[in-house]
Design a protein around this motif. Structure first.
Motif, PDB file in Angstrom:
ATOM      1  N   HIS A 161      28.807  44.702  48.233  1.00  8.96           N
ATOM      2  CA  HIS A 161      27.052  43.978  48.247  1.00  8.96           C
ATOM      3  C   HIS A 161      27.196  43.174  47.059  1.00  8.96           C
ATOM      4  CE1 HIS A 161      23.275  43.759  49.029  1.00  8.96           C
ATOM      5  NE2 HIS A 161      23.041  44.348  47.862  1.00  8.96           N
ATOM      6  N   VAL A 162      26.763  42.044  47.249  1.00  8.99           N
ATOM      7  CA  VAL A 162      26.480  41.135  46.008  1.00  8.99           C
ATOM      8  C   VAL A 162      25.231  40.704  46.202  1.00  8.99           C
ATOM      9  CG1 VAL A 162      26.937  38.950  45.009  1.00  8.99           C
ATOM     10  CG2 VAL A 162      28.702  40.204  46.244  1.00  8.99           C
ATOM     11  N   THR A 163      24.183  40.835  45.362  1.00 11.79           N
ATOM     12  CA  THR A 163      22.819  40.508  45.018  1.00 11.79           C
ATOM     13  C   THR A 163      22.943  39.229  44.401  1.00 11.79           C
ATOM     14  OG1 THR A 163      21.960  42.712  45.567  1.00 11.79           O
ATOM     15  CG2 THR A 163      20.559  41.114  44.624  1.00 11.79           C
ATOM     16  N   ILE A 164      21.932  38.310  44.751  1.00 13.82           N
ATOM     17  CA  ILE A 164      21.740  36.934  43.912  1.00 13.82           C
ATOM     18  C   ILE A 164      20.508  36.914  43.534  1.00 13.82           C
ATOM     19  CG2 ILE A 164      22.092  34.458  43.960  1.00 13.82           C
ATOM     20  CD1 ILE A 164      24.391  35.016  46.086  1.00 13.82           C
ATOM     21  N   SER A 165      20.041  36.646  42.499  1.00 15.56           N
ATOM     22  CA  SER A 165      18.764  36.060  42.066  1.00 15.56           C
ATOM     23  C   SER A 165      18.927  34.876  41.126  1.00 15.56           C
ATOM     24  CB  SER A 165      17.942  37.410  41.291  1.00 15.56           C
ATOM     25  OG  SER A 165      18.746  37.417  39.987  1.00 15.56           O
ATOM     26  N   SER A 166      17.589  34.381  40.985  1.00 15.06           N
ATOM     27  CA  SER A 166      17.703  33.100  40.210  1.00 15.06           C
ATOM     28  C   SER A 166      18.166  33.316  38.674  1.00 15.06           C
ATOM     29  CB  SER A 166      16.167  32.529  40.085  1.00 15.06           C
ATOM     30  OG  SER A 166      15.346  33.365  39.615  1.00 15.06           O
ATOM     31  N   HIS A 192      25.339  28.931  45.788  1.00  8.28           N
ATOM     32  CA  HIS A 192      26.463  27.862  46.110  1.00  8.28           C
ATOM     33  C   HIS A 192      26.919  27.468  44.486  1.00  8.28           C
ATOM     34  CE1 HIS A 192      26.872  26.908  50.202  1.00  8.28           C
ATOM     35  NE2 HIS A 192      25.395  27.032  50.165  1.00  8.28           N
ATOM     36  N   ARG A 193      25.870  27.887  43.540  1.00  7.79           N
ATOM     37  CA  ARG A 193      26.070  27.570  42.230  1.00  7.79           C
ATOM     38  C   ARG A 193      27.109  28.719  41.627  1.00  7.79           C
ATOM     39  NH1 ARG A 193      21.315  27.574  40.180  1.00  7.79           N
ATOM     40  NH2 ARG A 193      21.064  29.620  39.770  1.00  7.79           N
ATOM     41  N   ASN A 194      26.836  29.939  41.922  1.00  8.30           N
ATOM     42  CA  ASN A 194      27.575  30.988  41.540  1.00  8.30           C
ATOM     43  C   ASN A 194      28.995  31.159  42.149  1.00  8.30           C
ATOM     44  OD1 ASN A 194      25.864  32.183  39.326  1.00  8.30           O
ATOM     45  ND2 ASN A 194      24.514  32.087  40.768  1.00  8.30           N
ATOM     46  N   PHE A 195      28.774  30.947  43.469  1.00  4.25           N
ATOM     47  CA  PHE A 195      29.908  31.235  44.276  1.00  4.25           C
ATOM     48  C   PHE A 195      30.164  30.089  45.122  1.00  4.25           C
ATOM     49  CE2 PHE A 195      27.584  35.188  43.852  1.00  4.25           C
ATOM     50  CZ  PHE A 195      28.608  35.988  43.188  1.00  4.25           C
ATOM     51  N   PRO A 196      31.026  29.246  44.338  1.00  6.31           N
ATOM     52  CA  PRO A 196      31.416  27.787  45.167  1.00  6.31           C
ATOM     53  C   PRO A 196      32.344  28.101  46.220  1.00  6.31           C
ATOM     54  CG  PRO A 196      31.665  27.490  42.702  1.00  6.31           C
ATOM     55  CD  PRO A 196      31.440  29.082  43.085  1.00  6.31           C
TER      56      PRO A 196
END
Length: 131
Positions: free
Chosen positions: A126-131, A28-32
């Protein structure tokens, strides 16, 4: 897989819950405005029904093109949800989600569209999200 756990109300350990919460927060922070696959599926069906008189999933050829490195192991994944709703599908050989079928591939796709039917191409990386 996070949405799969959440929507299925699966009991998880506190550690798994914390990882899921961190991943959703990062998304949510990176992809509002990001939405769950199930929400996108509903939007697709609602929009096509509203804009195309006589639309049915049975009379539509679905074209899919997602990054080859996708991790699609769950029934909550978009490709699985789309395949459940549409009888016919065509898998483009996409790189990074772009349908790279060339002239011959798109011609093959077009020849499979049902008579008086519609076509829908859904694509994405494909999108990967990490902290």
């Amino acid at each position: 897989w996070i949405s799969h756990l959440i929507l299925r109300s699966v009991s998880v350990t506190e550690d798994v819950n914390a990882v899921c919460h961190a991943a959703l927060t990062a998304a949510h922070r990176n992809f509002p405005g990001a939405i769950l696959n199930q929400q996108l599926m509903s939007m697709i069906l609602r929009t096509m029904s509203a804009r195309l008189p006589g639309f049915t999933p049975q009379s539509t050829l679905l074209g899919l093109s997602f990054g080859r490195d996708k991790m699609q192991n769950s029934t909550a994944d978009l490709t699985h949800l789309l395949d459940e709703h549409f009888e016919r599908s065509f898998n483009f050989a996409g790189l990074g989600g772009i349908p790279l079928a060339g002239k011959t591939g798109f011609k093959a796709f077009a020849h499979q569209i049902p008579q008086n039917g519609t076509a829908l191409i859904v694509y994405g990386p494909h999108v990967t999200i990490s902290s």
